[in-house]
Scaffold this motif. Structure first.
Motif, PDB file in Angstrom:
ATOM      1  N   ILE A 174     -32.103  46.908  -2.724  1.00 29.18           N
ATOM      2  CA  ILE A 174     -31.241  45.773  -2.408  1.00 29.18           C
ATOM      3  C   ILE A 174     -31.619  45.211  -1.041  1.00 29.18           C
ATOM      4  CG2 ILE A 174     -29.405  47.095  -1.251  1.00 29.18           C
ATOM      5  CD1 ILE A 174     -27.385  45.281  -2.724  1.00 29.18           C
ATOM      6  N   THR A 175     -31.561  43.903  -0.912  1.00 27.95           N
ATOM      7  CA  THR A 175     -31.876  43.276   0.368  1.00 27.95           C
ATOM      8  C   THR A 175     -30.653  43.319   1.281  1.00 27.95           C
ATOM      9  OG1 THR A 175     -31.204  41.074  -0.361  1.00 27.95           O
ATOM     10  CG2 THR A 175     -33.510  41.728  -0.750  1.00 27.95           C
ATOM     11  N   GLU A 176     -30.889  43.220   2.572  1.00 28.01           N
ATOM     12  CA  GLU A 176     -29.777  43.224   3.516  1.00 28.01           C
ATOM     13  C   GLU A 176     -28.870  42.023   3.291  1.00 28.01           C
ATOM     14  OE1 GLU A 176     -28.952  43.119   8.358  1.00 28.01           O
ATOM     15  OE2 GLU A 176     -30.918  43.720   7.594  1.00 28.01           O
ATOM     16  N   THR A 177     -29.464  40.878   2.969  1.00 28.17           N
ATOM     17  CA  THR A 177     -28.674  39.666   2.725  1.00 28.17           C
ATOM     18  C   THR A 177     -27.733  39.858   1.544  1.00 28.17           C
ATOM     19  OG1 THR A 177     -30.462  38.287   3.590  1.00 28.17           O
ATOM     20  CG2 THR A 177     -28.799  37.206   2.223  1.00 28.17           C
ATOM     21  N   MET A 178     -28.255  40.418   0.444  1.00 25.49           N
ATOM     22  CA  MET A 178     -27.432  40.632  -0.743  1.00 25.49           C
ATOM     23  C   MET A 178     -26.363  41.682  -0.486  1.00 25.49           C
ATOM     24  SD  MET A 178     -26.489  40.040  -3.781  1.00 25.49           S
ATOM     25  CE  MET A 178     -27.745  38.872  -4.311  1.00 25.49           C
ATOM     26  N   PHE A 179     -26.723  42.746   0.230  1.00 28.51           N
ATOM     27  CA  PHE A 179     -25.752  43.809   0.503  1.00 28.51           C
ATOM     28  C   PHE A 179     -24.588  43.282   1.340  1.00 28.51           C
ATOM     29  CE2 PHE A 179     -24.268  47.678   2.777  1.00 28.51           C
ATOM     30  CZ  PHE A 179     -23.930  48.433   1.664  1.00 28.51           C
ATOM     31  N   ARG A 180     -24.915  42.493   2.360  1.00 28.32           N
ATOM     32  CA  ARG A 180     -23.854  41.927   3.195  1.00 28.32           C
ATOM     33  C   ARG A 180     -23.034  40.899   2.420  1.00 28.32           C
ATOM     34  NH1 ARG A 180     -23.797  43.051   8.493  1.00 28.32           N
ATOM     35  NH2 ARG A 180     -25.579  44.163   9.397  1.00 28.32           N
ATOM     36  N   GLU A 181     -23.667  40.165   1.523  1.00 23.36           N
ATOM     37  CA  GLU A 181     -22.931  39.196   0.708  1.00 23.36           C
ATOM     38  C   GLU A 181     -21.913  39.901  -0.176  1.00 23.36           C
ATOM     39  OE1 GLU A 181     -23.884  36.134  -2.984  1.00 23.36           O
ATOM     40  OE2 GLU A 181     -25.430  36.473  -1.466  1.00 23.36           O
ATOM     41  N   LEU A 182     -22.316  41.020  -0.796  1.00 25.19           N
ATOM     42  CA  LEU A 182     -21.389  41.795  -1.620  1.00 25.19           C
ATOM     43  C   LEU A 182     -20.290  42.420  -0.769  1.00 25.19           C
ATOM     44  CD1 LEU A 182     -23.959  43.629  -3.939  1.00 25.19           C
ATOM     45  CD2 LEU A 182     -22.510  41.688  -4.552  1.00 25.19           C
ATOM     46  N   MET A 183     -20.642  42.846   0.427  1.00 22.91           N
ATOM     47  CA  MET A 183     -19.704  43.518   1.307  1.00 22.91           C
ATOM     48  C   MET A 183     -18.576  42.602   1.771  1.00 22.91           C
ATOM     49  SD  MET A 183     -20.586  45.370   4.923  1.00 22.91           S
ATOM     50  CE  MET A 183     -22.011  46.167   4.208  1.00 22.91           C
ATOM     51  N   PHE A 184     -18.916  41.358   2.076  1.00 23.80           N
ATOM     52  CA  PHE A 184     -17.923  40.446   2.665  1.00 23.80           C
ATOM     53  C   PHE A 184     -17.415  39.399   1.670  1.00 23.80           C
ATOM     54  CE2 PHE A 184     -20.423  41.913   6.348  1.00 23.80           C
ATOM     55  CZ  PHE A 184     -19.396  42.468   7.081  1.00 23.80           C
TER      56      PHE A 184
END
Length: 238
Positions: A174-184
């Protein structure tokens, strides 16, 4: 006439009762195996002792088991089975770091749920699987109880969040961008922010490698063990 030892019968009966109470079954399979199975269930307990009615996994119990499995020459691979709601962040990261640093092949399987700090543990192995109906909740780190509203508190939370993000993205696809998008993400969780992903979606996002169960996990782990034996003298990863 043959005489029986009543004390031996009592010991056997007591063992049977203990087995029923602890495992819910009258007999447990006894098999010499080169694979060690570890379970991460309930809530990951860290520095604070949780109430006795809580189902917990204590990190001070898990870490010695990992060390013992790493040192035991009879153990050639490990399965880590997760069904956890999350828990203590530092304890969860400690377990994840231990798993990721092992030289022996490790495969993780998310059954039921691998939520919160269970996410880094789920991606810490050489290969990760998730059951089709299992779920994983990705959300920002929270503090329970009184929070002192000073800048240092928020800086601490941000740094801890960065540790989790860095570990997950470096041990999965998973990319950092996608992970943060799911997180927030808002609207996914009631009165909160974050995302719950189910089996196939976890694979689609690159968080988990594949959907599967214990059969696929064992097949993959046996393949990794054989590969290790062939590529590294003595079977140890260099």
């Amino acid at each position: 006439m043959e005489q029986q030892d009543p004390s031996g019968d009592r010991r056997f009966a007591n063992q049977a009762v203990d087995t029923i109470q602890q495992l819910g079954q009258t007999m447990t399979p006894s098999v010499d195996s080169n694979i060690f199975c570890m379970t991460i269930i309930g809530q990951v307990e860290g520095h604070l002792v949780l109430p006795p009615q809580n189902k917990t996994t204590k990190y001070e119990h898990i870490i010695p088991q990992l060390v013992a499995a790493e040192q035991n020459p009879k153990i050639e691979g490990m399965i880590i089975v997760l069904n956890t709601v999350g828990g203590d962040v530092e304890a969860g990261l400690a377990i994840a770091e231990m798993i990721s640093s092992m030289t022996k092949p490790t495969v993780t399987l998310v059954l039921g749920g691998g939520h919160s700090i269970g996410v880094p543990i789920a991606v810490a192995g050489n290969k990760s699987f998730i059951a089709e109906t299992a779920t994983m909740t990705i959300h920002p780190i929270r503090l329970n109880g009184l929070v002192i509203g000073v800048p240092q508190t928020f800086e601490y939370l941000d740094k801890m969040q960065e540790r989790v993000t860095r570990f997950v993205t470096s041990h999965s696809n998973i990319t950092e961008t996608m992970f943060r998008e799911l997180m927030f993400k808002t609207g996914e969780l009631t009165r909160d922010i974050g995302t719950t992903v189910i089996g196939v979606d976890a694979v689609k996002y690159g968080l988990i490698d594949a959907v599967g169960g214990i059969g696929q996990v064992l097949q993959e782990l046996k393949g990794l063990i054989e590969e290790r034996k062939q590529t590294v003298p003595g079977g140890y990863r260099q």
